[in-house]
Design a protein around this motif. Structure first.
Motif, mmCIF file in Angstrom:
data_model
loop_
_atom_site.group_PDB
_atom_site.id
_atom_site.type_symbol
_atom_site.label_atom_id
_atom_site.label_comp_id
_atom_site.label_asym_id
_atom_site.label_seq_id
_atom_site.Cartn_x
_atom_site.Cartn_y
_atom_site.Cartn_z
ATOM 1 N N THR A 1 0.858 -1.179 0.000
ATOM 2 C CA THR A 1 0.000 0.000 0.000
ATOM 3 C C THR A 1 0.899 1.235 0.000
ATOM 4 O O THR A 1 2.096 1.156 0.310
ATOM 5 N N GLU A 2 0.314 2.374 -0.324
ATOM 6 C CA GLU A 2 1.088 3.610 -0.334
ATOM 7 C C GLU A 2 1.647 3.928 1.056
ATOM 8 O O GLU A 2 2.835 4.276 1.195
ATOM 9 N N ASP A 3 0.825 3.807 2.081
ATOM 10 C CA ASP A 3 1.291 4.124 3.438
ATOM 11 C C ASP A 3 2.391 3.179 3.900
ATOM 12 O O ASP A 3 3.350 3.586 4.563
ATOM 13 N N TYR A 4 2.263 1.902 3.553
ATOM 14 C CA TYR A 4 3.285 0.928 3.932
ATOM 15 C C TYR A 4 4.593 1.224 3.196
ATOM 16 O O TYR A 4 5.664 1.228 3.805
ATOM 17 N N ALA A 5 4.508 1.479 1.905
ATOM 18 C CA ALA A 5 5.714 1.784 1.122
ATOM 19 C C ALA A 5 6.397 3.026 1.668
ATOM 20 O O ALA A 5 7.634 3.076 1.797
ATOM 21 N N ARG A 6 5.622 4.041 2.007
ATOM 22 C CA ARG A 6 6.193 5.278 2.551
ATOM 23 C C ARG A 6 6.845 5.013 3.908
ATOM 24 O O ARG A 6 7.958 5.461 4.184
ATOM 25 N N GLY B 1 11.614 4.480 7.298
ATOM 26 C CA GLY B 1 12.347 3.753 8.323
ATOM 27 C C GLY B 1 13.602 3.050 7.853
ATOM 28 O O GLY B 1 14.499 2.777 8.652
ATOM 29 N N ALA B 2 13.681 2.746 6.559
ATOM 30 C CA ALA B 2 14.783 1.884 6.111
ATOM 31 C C ALA B 2 15.552 2.418 4.912
ATOM 32 O O ALA B 2 16.440 1.744 4.419
ATOM 33 N N SER B 3 15.224 3.599 4.436
ATOM 34 C CA SER B 3 15.876 4.129 3.239
ATOM 35 C C SER B 3 16.602 5.421 3.573
ATOM 36 O O SER B 3 16.235 6.135 4.509
#
Length: 160
Positions: free
Chosen positions: A4-9, A14-16
């Motif tokens: 989902t958009e929120d998960y990808a964001r 957190g990790a990028s």
């Protein structure tokens, strides 16, 4: 392909190392790639996910619940097969990093490796064969599609 958009964001936050517009471009690109699954005559997508994707609190409870419900919805499509590697499986080849195998309509199977810097296409026959063997070993550890959907559905409700 499954976020989902929120998960990808939240994952990027957190990790990028990307922030601002470059991060938003990556999120938009991930979402755009998903359109291939809703077009007429979509490709067959078989994805094996490690159990940690339903447990790791990326973005908090609401983001996780929505992400898992999204997986169930996408997994209900006839051309999408999802499989989870259970928590109790020890070391297996999928822990060596994510990869994709694709068979274009009029070409030989190719691989794709993604890492923190960039993605790499794998076309050399011996390397694609090695990825195919890894895929078979990963798939052999996973539970069925039906069991996976049930496990993800239960996990989604636990994130309330």
């Amino acid at each position: 392909m499954l976020q989902t958009e929120d998960y990808a964001r939240a994952l990027h936050e957190g990790a990028s190392q990307l922030v601002g517009e470059p991060m938003e471009q990556q999120v938009a690109a991930r979402l755009e790639r998903q359109s291939v699954l809703t077009r007429p005559n979509p490709p067959l997508l078989v994805a094996v996910l490690d159990y940690t994707v339903i447990e790791r609190p990326v973005g908090g409870p609401k983001v996780m619940r929505d992400q898992l419900r999204h997986l169930v919805e996408v997994g209900s499509r006839t051309r999408v097969h999802l499989h989870l590697v259970p928590r109790d499986v020890g070391a297996y080849p999928g822990l060596n990093g994510a990869f994709v195998l694709a068979t274009p309509p009029d070409a030989d199977e190719i691989g794709y490796l993604d890492n923190q810097l960039h993605g790499t296409f794998v076309e050399r026959t011996a390397d694609v064969r090695s990825l195919r063997q890894s895929w078979e070993a990963v798939r052999a550890e996973a539970v069925s599609h039906g069991q996976t959907i049930k496990m993800i559905s239960e996990a989604a409700e636990a994130w309330t």
